[in-house]
Design an enzyme around this catalytic site. Structure first.
Site, PDB file in Angstrom:
ATOM      1  N   THR A 106       0.849  -1.195   0.000  1.00  0.00           N
ATOM      2  CA  THR A 106       0.000   0.000   0.000  1.00  0.00           C
ATOM      3  C   THR A 106       0.881   1.240   0.000  1.00  0.00           C
ATOM      4  O   THR A 106       0.643   2.196  -0.747  1.00  0.00           O
ATOM      5  CB  THR A 106      -0.915  -0.006   1.245  1.00  0.00           C
ATOM      6  OG1 THR A 106      -1.576  -1.264   1.270  1.00  0.00           O
ATOM      7  CG2 THR A 106      -1.926   1.101   1.207  1.00  0.00           C
ATOM      8  N   LYS A 196     -17.186  -2.588 -20.946  1.00  0.00           N
ATOM      9  CA  LYS A 196     -16.892  -3.175 -19.637  1.00  0.00           C
ATOM     10  C   LYS A 196     -17.983  -2.721 -18.681  1.00  0.00           C
ATOM     11  O   LYS A 196     -18.283  -1.529 -18.596  1.00  0.00           O
ATOM     12  CB  LYS A 196     -15.536  -2.673 -19.143  1.00  0.00           C
ATOM     13  CG  LYS A 196     -15.376  -2.754 -17.619  1.00  0.00           C
ATOM     14  CD  LYS A 196     -13.982  -2.453 -17.183  1.00  0.00           C
ATOM     15  CE  LYS A 196     -13.914  -2.183 -15.684  1.00  0.00           C
ATOM     16  NZ  LYS A 196     -12.548  -2.172 -15.180  1.00  0.00           N
ATOM     17  N   LYS A 198     -19.039  -2.340 -14.790  1.00  0.00           N
ATOM     18  CA  LYS A 198     -18.638  -2.384 -13.382  1.00  0.00           C
ATOM     19  C   LYS A 198     -19.719  -3.142 -12.615  1.00  0.00           C
ATOM     20  O   LYS A 198     -20.874  -2.707 -12.559  1.00  0.00           O
ATOM     21  CB  LYS A 198     -18.500  -0.948 -12.863  1.00  0.00           C
ATOM     22  CG  LYS A 198     -18.283  -0.787 -11.379  1.00  0.00           C
ATOM     23  CD  LYS A 198     -17.063  -1.490 -10.839  1.00  0.00           C
ATOM     24  CE  LYS A 198     -15.790  -1.154 -11.568  1.00  0.00           C
ATOM     25  NZ  LYS A 198     -14.597  -1.829 -11.120  1.00  0.00           N
ATOM     26  N   ASP A 226     -16.645  -6.652 -14.187  1.00  0.00           N
ATOM     27  CA  ASP A 226     -15.652  -6.443 -13.120  1.00  0.00           C
ATOM     28  C   ASP A 226     -16.339  -6.150 -11.782  1.00  0.00           C
ATOM     29  O   ASP A 226     -16.711  -5.010 -11.504  1.00  0.00           O
ATOM     30  CB  ASP A 226     -14.756  -5.252 -13.498  1.00  0.00           C
ATOM     31  CG  ASP A 226     -13.804  -4.857 -12.379  1.00  0.00           C
ATOM     32  OD1 ASP A 226     -13.611  -5.646 -11.440  1.00  0.00           O
ATOM     33  OD2 ASP A 226     -13.226  -3.749 -12.464  1.00  0.00           O
ATOM     34  N   HIS A 325      -6.040  -0.168 -16.688  1.00  0.00           N
ATOM     35  CA  HIS A 325      -7.058   0.142 -15.692  1.00  0.00           C
ATOM     36  C   HIS A 325      -7.263   1.643 -15.646  1.00  0.00           C
ATOM     37  O   HIS A 325      -6.383   2.409 -16.035  1.00  0.00           O
ATOM     38  CB  HIS A 325      -6.545  -0.359 -14.341  1.00  0.00           C
ATOM     39  CG  HIS A 325      -7.253   0.218 -13.156  1.00  0.00           C
ATOM     40  ND1 HIS A 325      -6.708   1.225 -12.380  1.00  0.00           N
ATOM     41  CD2 HIS A 325      -8.449  -0.077 -12.608  1.00  0.00           C
ATOM     42  CE1 HIS A 325      -7.532   1.511 -11.394  1.00  0.00           C
ATOM     43  NE2 HIS A 325      -8.601   0.736 -11.508  1.00  0.00           N
ATOM     44  N   ASN A 327      -9.193   4.915 -13.165  1.00  0.00           N
ATOM     45  CA  ASN A 327      -9.969   5.449 -12.059  1.00  0.00           C
ATOM     46  C   ASN A 327     -10.358   6.838 -12.516  1.00  0.00           C
ATOM     47  O   ASN A 327      -9.784   7.326 -13.474  1.00  0.00           O
ATOM     48  CB  ASN A 327      -9.075   5.519 -10.812  1.00  0.00           C
ATOM     49  CG  ASN A 327      -9.754   4.836  -9.655  1.00  0.00           C
ATOM     50  OD1 ASN A 327     -10.951   5.012  -9.464  1.00  0.00           O
ATOM     51  ND2 ASN A 327      -9.012   4.070  -8.891  1.00  0.00           N
ATOM     52  N   HIS A 354     -12.250   6.360 -17.536  1.00  0.00           N
ATOM     53  CA  HIS A 354     -13.440   7.002 -16.961  1.00  0.00           C
ATOM     54  C   HIS A 354     -13.732   8.341 -17.648  1.00  0.00           C
ATOM     55  O   HIS A 354     -14.728   8.982 -17.336  1.00  0.00           O
ATOM     56  CB  HIS A 354     -13.201   7.322 -15.473  1.00  0.00           C
ATOM     57  CG  HIS A 354     -13.333   6.169 -14.528  1.00  0.00           C
ATOM     58  ND1 HIS A 354     -12.540   5.063 -14.578  1.00  0.00           N
ATOM     59  CD2 HIS A 354     -14.157   5.973 -13.454  1.00  0.00           C
ATOM     60  CE1 HIS A 354     -12.866   4.228 -13.590  1.00  0.00           C
ATOM     61  NE2 HIS A 354     -13.848   4.764 -12.899  1.00  0.00           N
TER      62      HIS A 354
END
Ligand code: GKR
Ligand code: MG
Length: 429
Positions: A106, A196, A198, A226, A325, A327, A354
Site C-alpha cells: 500500500t 466493460k 462495473k 468487473d 485500468h 480510475n 473514466h
C-alpha cells in the site's frame, strides 16, 4: 538549454463526478485530483495529474520541494526522491511501512502514484524543451491511435436529494435495459466497440442478465464484467459458466492470488486484474500460479509511464496480456495513458477510461474519442494545454470544501442515500 527545475506547483482540485455505483458504494459528487506543474529555468512548463486525496498531497508536497534544482530529464532520480520522502516521513511518523507485506505494498502504491504525477510532468516539460512528443521520449509509438472501451456503470439519475452536485445527462441505469441504453449512447457518442460493466453492485444473476442483454444488443463486441472481487470462488465459477461464451475476460471476480488461481484453473475464461497484481512484488506468485491472464496496468500506481513499459515487457515475457485500468481521471492522465499505450507492442485489449464520465477538465481542449480511439499526439510533450482559469475554479471548489470531499469515500457517499449502508464484507456473494 537549461533543464534545471526552478519551480514545482501543486494544485488540488475537486471535479464533478456522476453517481456511479460500485461494490463499495457510490461516487461522491466531486472527486479530488492533483494537478502537478514543473517549470524549468528556461520557463518550460510540464503538467501531470494524479490522485488528490490528503494522503497523496501529504507526500506530494515534500516531493515537490526536493525537485527544485534537479534536472527535468533525471527521471530515474525521481525514485530516489520518492525513497527520501518516505524515509523522512517514516522517521517522523513511523507509519509508512507498517502492516506487513500488505502495508508495504500500500505504501509503495501511494509513493509511486505521487511519483507518477511528477514523472508525467517532467516528460511533458522535457518533450516541450526538445520539441518531441512524450511517446518519442518513451522510444516511439507503434500505433497512431489507442483504443478504449466503454466503461459502463450502474448509476442513479442524480446524486441524493439535498447534495450539491452537477447534473449529468446520462440518466439512470439500474437494470439490463438501462445498461444497454447506456452502452448505445457510449457507442453513438464515442464509437466504442468493446464494453466493460462495473459489477459487484447487484446480485450476480442480475449482472449476468445485463451482460447477456449487452451480448444480444451488440453481437460479437468484446464484453467484460468487473465486480472488484465481490464474489466467492464458487460464485465466480458460476458466472464464468453462464457468461463464458460472451466474455472477453472476467475482471477480478474474487480477491487474492489463491482465489484467482483457482477460478482461472477451472473457469475457462481469461481473468484480468487491477487488484491482484498491482505492484512488481506481486507478479512472481501470480504468474507462477497462472492466476491472471491479463494485467491492467495503471501508470499512476505502477510508478509512471516507464514503469508501465517495464510491466508490459514482463507480461510479454510470461505470455500474459496487458491493458489499462482506470480510475476517475482528467485529460492530462488520458493523454499520458495514450502516449504510453502507443508504445506498448502487444496491447491486445481496449484500455479502460473514466474520461467520458468527467464533464469537467482543466484543459483548453478536451481529448476526443473517434471510433473508440484517441489519436496519439505528435505535438511536443503530452500535446495538451492547461486552462488556468478552469484550474483556478476547480481549485476554488477544493478550497471551499470543508474537507468532506477531499478524500474519496464511496461508502460515506452511499450512506447519504442509505444511512444503514455498511461496506459489504467480501465475498459479498
Ligand atoms: O470508479 O468505481 C470506480 C471503479 O470501481 C474504480 O474505482 C476501480 O478502480 O475502475 C476500477 C476497476 O477497474 O477496478
Ligand atoms: Mg477492475
Amino acid at each position: 538549454m537549461n533543464l534545471t527545475l526552478t519551480d514545482v506547483r501543486l494544485t488540488p482540485i475537486l471535479v464533478a463526478d456522476p453517481p456511479l455505483l460500485n461494490t463499495q458504494g457510490v461516487h461522491q459528487p466531486y472527486t479530488p485530483r492533483l494537478i502537478v506543474e514543473v517549470e524549468t529555468a528556461d520557463g518550460v512548463v510540464g503538467v501531470g495529474e494524479t490522485y488528490g486525496d490528503t494522503k497523496y498531497l501529504e507526500l506530494a508536497r515534500p516531493f515537490a520541494q526536493k525537485l527544485i534544482g534537479r534536472q527535468v530529464s533525471d527521471l530515474n532520480g525521481l525514485f530516489a526522491v520518492a525513497d527520501e520522502v518516505a524515509v523522512d516521513r517514516s522517521r517522523v511518523s513511523g507509519q509508512l511501512d507498517v502492516g506487513g507485506q500488505r502495508g508495504v505494498q500500500t505504501a509503495d502504491k501511494l509513493r509511486l502514484s505521487v511519483l507518477s504525477g511528477f514523472e508525467v510532468a517532467c516528460l511533458d516539460a522535457l518533450g516541450k524543451a526538445l520539441g518531441l512528443p512524450v511517446h518519442a521520449l518513451l522510444g516511439g509509438k507503434v500505433r497512431d491511435a489507442v483504443e478504449y472501451s466503454a466503461y459502463l456503470f450502474y448509476k442513479w439519475a442524480l446524486h441524493p436529494e439535498g447534495v450539491r452536485a452537477e447534473k449529468d445527462d446520462w440518466g439512470a441505469a439500474v437494470d439490463p435495459a438501462g445498461i444497454v441504453e447506456q452502452a448505445r449512447r457510449f457507442k453513438e457518442r464515442y464509437g466504442f466497440t468493446s464494453f466493460k460493466l462495473k459489477g459487484g453492485v447487484f446480485p450476480p444473476e442480475e449482472e449476468i442478465a445485463a451482460v447477456r442483454a449487452l451480448a444480444e444488443a451488440f453481437p460479437g463486441h468484446p464484453l467484460r464484467l468487473d465486480p472488484n472481487g465481490a464474489w466467492s470462488v464458487e460464485t465466480s465459477l458460476e458466472v464464468a459458466r453462464e457468461l463464458g461464451d460472451v466474455l472477453e475476460y472476467l475482471e477480478d471476480p474474487t480477491l487474492g492470488t489463491a482465489g484467482m488461481a483457482e477460478v482461472a484453473a477451472r473457469a475457462g475464461v481469461p481473468l484480468a486484474t487491477n487488484m491482484c497484481v498491482t505492484t512488481f512484488a506481486e507478479i512472481k506468485e501470480a504468474f507462477t500460479r497462472d492466476a491472471v491472464q491479463v494485467v491492467l496496468s495503471d501508470h499512476h500506481y505502477w510508478g509512471g509511464l516507464r514503469n508501465t513499459q517495464q510491466l508490459a515487457a514482463i507480461c510479454r515475457t510470461f505470455g500474459v496480456g496487458v491493458s489499462m485500468h482506470s480510475n476517475t481521471h482528467l485529460g492530462i492522465s488520458l493523454a499520458a495513458m495514450t502516449h504510453v499505450a502507443s508504445t506498448v507492442p502487444d496491447l491486445h485489449h481496449a484500455c479502460d477510461s473514466h474520461y467520458p464520465w468527467q464533464s469537467e477538465d482543466v484543459l483548453t481542449r478536451r481529448l476526443a474519442f473517434d471510433d473508440g480511439k484517441v489519436a496519439v499526439s505528435d505535438a511536443p510533450g503530452l500535446g495538451v494545454e492547461l486552462d488556468r482559469d478552469r484550474l483556478a475554479e476547480l481549485h476554488r471548489r477544493w478550497l471551499d470544501d470543508d474537507g468532506a470531499l477531499r478524500d474519496r469515500d464511496d461508502a460515506t457517499a452511499m450512506r447519504v442515500a442509505d444511512p444503514a449502508w455498511v461496506m459489504p464484507s467480501v465475498p459479498r456473494w
